[in-house]
Design an enzyme around this catalytic site. Structure first.
Site, PDB file in Angstrom:
ATOM      1  N   ASP A  95       0.852  -1.195   0.000  1.00 25.74           N
ATOM      2  CA  ASP A  95       0.000   0.000   0.000  1.00 25.74           C
ATOM      3  C   ASP A  95       0.886   1.244   0.000  1.00 25.74           C
ATOM      4  OD1 ASP A  95      -2.325   1.459  -0.095  1.00 25.74           O
ATOM      5  OD2 ASP A  95      -3.183   0.632   1.749  1.00 25.74           O
ATOM      6  N   ASP A  96       0.278   2.384  -0.351  1.00 27.11           N
ATOM      7  CA  ASP A  96       1.069   3.628  -0.380  1.00 27.11           C
ATOM      8  C   ASP A  96       1.427   4.090   1.024  1.00 27.11           C
ATOM      9  OD1 ASP A  96      -1.608   4.244   0.139  1.00 27.11           O
ATOM     10  OD2 ASP A  96      -1.707   5.932  -1.257  1.00 27.11           O
ATOM     11  N   ASP A  99      -1.900   4.663   7.975  1.00 28.80           N
ATOM     12  CA  ASP A  99      -2.199   5.838   8.817  1.00 28.80           C
ATOM     13  C   ASP A  99      -2.716   5.357  10.177  1.00 28.80           C
ATOM     14  OD1 ASP A  99      -3.391   8.090  10.036  1.00 28.80           O
ATOM     15  OD2 ASP A  99      -3.796   9.045   8.124  1.00 28.80           O
TER      16      ASP A  99
HETATM   17  O1  LIG Z   1      -4.231   3.149   7.774  1.00 26.73           O
HETATM   18  P1  LIG Z   1      -5.547   3.728   7.331  1.00 26.73           P
HETATM   19  O2  LIG Z   1      -6.096   4.723   8.323  1.00 26.73           O
HETATM   20  O3  LIG Z   1      -6.531   2.693   6.952  1.00 26.73           O
HETATM   21  O4  LIG Z   1      -5.256   4.649   6.056  1.00 26.73           O
HETATM   22  C1  LIG Z   1      -4.459   4.254   4.970  1.00 26.73           C
HETATM   23  C2  LIG Z   1      -5.271   3.973   3.741  1.00 26.73           C
HETATM   24  O5  LIG Z   1      -5.988   5.165   3.371  1.00 26.73           O
HETATM   25  C3  LIG Z   1      -5.762   5.442   1.992  1.00 26.73           C
HETATM   26  O6  LIG Z   1      -6.684   4.758   1.171  1.00 26.73           O
HETATM   27  P2  LIG Z   1      -8.181   5.252   0.964  1.00 26.73           P
HETATM   28  O7  LIG Z   1      -9.086   4.459   1.869  1.00 26.73           O
HETATM   29  O8  LIG Z   1      -8.245   6.742   1.099  1.00 26.73           O
HETATM   30  O9  LIG Z   1      -8.582   4.823  -0.499  1.00 26.73           O
HETATM   31  P3  LIG Z   1      -7.807   4.838  -1.902  1.00 26.73           P
HETATM   32  O10 LIG Z   1      -6.521   4.084  -1.728  1.00 26.73           O
HETATM   33  O11 LIG Z   1      -8.750   4.170  -2.841  1.00 26.73           O
HETATM   34  O12 LIG Z   1      -7.571   6.278  -2.276  1.00 26.73           O
HETATM   35  C4  LIG Z   1      -4.379   4.862   1.734  1.00 26.73           C
HETATM   36  O13 LIG Z   1      -4.215   4.551   0.361  1.00 26.73           O
HETATM   37  C5  LIG Z   1      -4.368   3.611   2.582  1.00 26.73           C
HETATM   38  O14 LIG Z   1      -4.920   2.519   1.884  1.00 26.73           O
HETATM   39  N1  LIG Z   2      -3.493  10.874   0.468  1.00 29.63           N
HETATM   40  C1  LIG Z   2      -3.617  10.448   1.744  1.00 29.63           C
HETATM   41  N2  LIG Z   2      -4.543   9.513   2.053  1.00 29.63           N
HETATM   42  C2  LIG Z   2      -4.606   9.123   3.351  1.00 29.63           C
HETATM   43  N3  LIG Z   2      -5.432   8.212   3.942  1.00 29.63           N
HETATM   44  C3  LIG Z   2      -5.132   8.178   5.238  1.00 29.63           C
HETATM   45  N4  LIG Z   2      -4.130   9.040   5.542  1.00 29.63           N
HETATM   46  C4  LIG Z   2      -3.786   9.636   4.364  1.00 29.63           C
HETATM   47  C5  LIG Z   2      -2.801  10.643   4.013  1.00 29.63           C
HETATM   48  O1  LIG Z   2      -2.020  11.155   4.820  1.00 29.63           O
HETATM   49  N5  LIG Z   2      -2.775  10.995   2.677  1.00 29.63           N
HETATM   50 MG   LIG Z   3      -5.807   3.098  -0.033  1.00 31.69          MG
END
Ligand SMILES: O=P(O)(O)OC[C@H]1O[C@H](OP(=O)(O)OP(=O)(O)O)[C@H](O)[C@@H]1O
Ligand SMILES: Nc1nc2[nH]cnc2c(=O)[nH]1
Ligand SMILES: [Mg+2]
Length: 161
Positions: A95-96, A99
């Site tokens: 994952d990117d 959080d």
């Molecule tokens: O540790 P956490 O609090 O769960 O946050 C981290 C996740 O939040 C973001 O995804 P998001 O749910 O915004 O969706 P996306 O990847 O489709 O943009 C990010 O890409 C992680 O997957």
């Molecule tokens: N882009 C982005 N997405 C998130 N989802 C949870 N935390 C983050 C953050 O710091 N940046």
């Molecule tokens: Mg995500």
């Protein structure tokens, strides 16, 4: 809470590429991996970079819908069925960022034997990830290059004299 408690961190394509390649280097030897599971959507670009570096062709996505930002109590939801593995053994889950850790805590139940890696990690989520490349403060919001656009900024000194 003061004005500076919430910071922003802007990640360029070059920086994301460099950090993700470094994370890939730490996953050698590549032969230990059967495949990659990219956590869609944020994990898709890092997973593509790591798949290229490790020469891994089996890449599946785990499409997670997280409700963390709207409804604190709701569980994330998996929108697709994972077919490549039963328990994640021999798989890298990418994952990117992590959080709160909600997304990865949820996926670990489905993939208990996988290795979980992220490009960036905030302190609260660190216990949920096996390896990460960059550390960012909990109150900092990370902006990824696919969410941004280059634009003009006025000079600090204002108008020409
Ligand atoms: O540790 P956490 O609090 O769960 O946050 C981290 C996740 O939040 C973001 O995804 P998001 O749910 O915004 O969706 P996306 O990847 O489709 O943009 C990010 O890409 C992680 O997957
Ligand atoms: N882009 C982005 N997405 C998130 N989802 C949870 N935390 C983050 C953050 O710091 N940046
Ligand atoms: Mg995500």
């Amino acid at each position: 809470m003061g004005l500076h408690d919430h910071q922003e961190y802007f990640v360029s394509w070059e920086e994301l590429h460099r950090a993700t390649r470094e994370l890939a280097r730490r996953q050698l030897p590549a032969e230990q991996w059967r495949g990659i599971i990219a956590v869609s959507r944020g994990g898709l670009v890092p997973a593509a970079i790591i798949a290229r570096e490790l020469n891994i062709r089996l890449v599946e996505s785990a499409c997670v819908r997280s409700y963390a930002h709207q409804e604190q109590s709701a569980e994330p939801e998996l929108l697709n069925e994972l077919t490549a593995t039963k328990d994640g053994e021999g798989f890298l889950v990418i994952d990117d960022l992590v959080d709160t850790g909600n997304t990865l805590r949820f996926l670990r139940k489905r993939l208990p034997k996988a290795k979980f890696i992220t490009v960036y990690a905030k302190p609260e989520g660190m216990p949920l990830v096996d390896e990460y490349e960059g550390e960012v403060e909990q109150a900092t919001w990370i902006h990824f290059p696919w969410d941004m656009h280059l634009h003009y900024v006025d000079p600090l000194a204002g108008e020409d004299r």
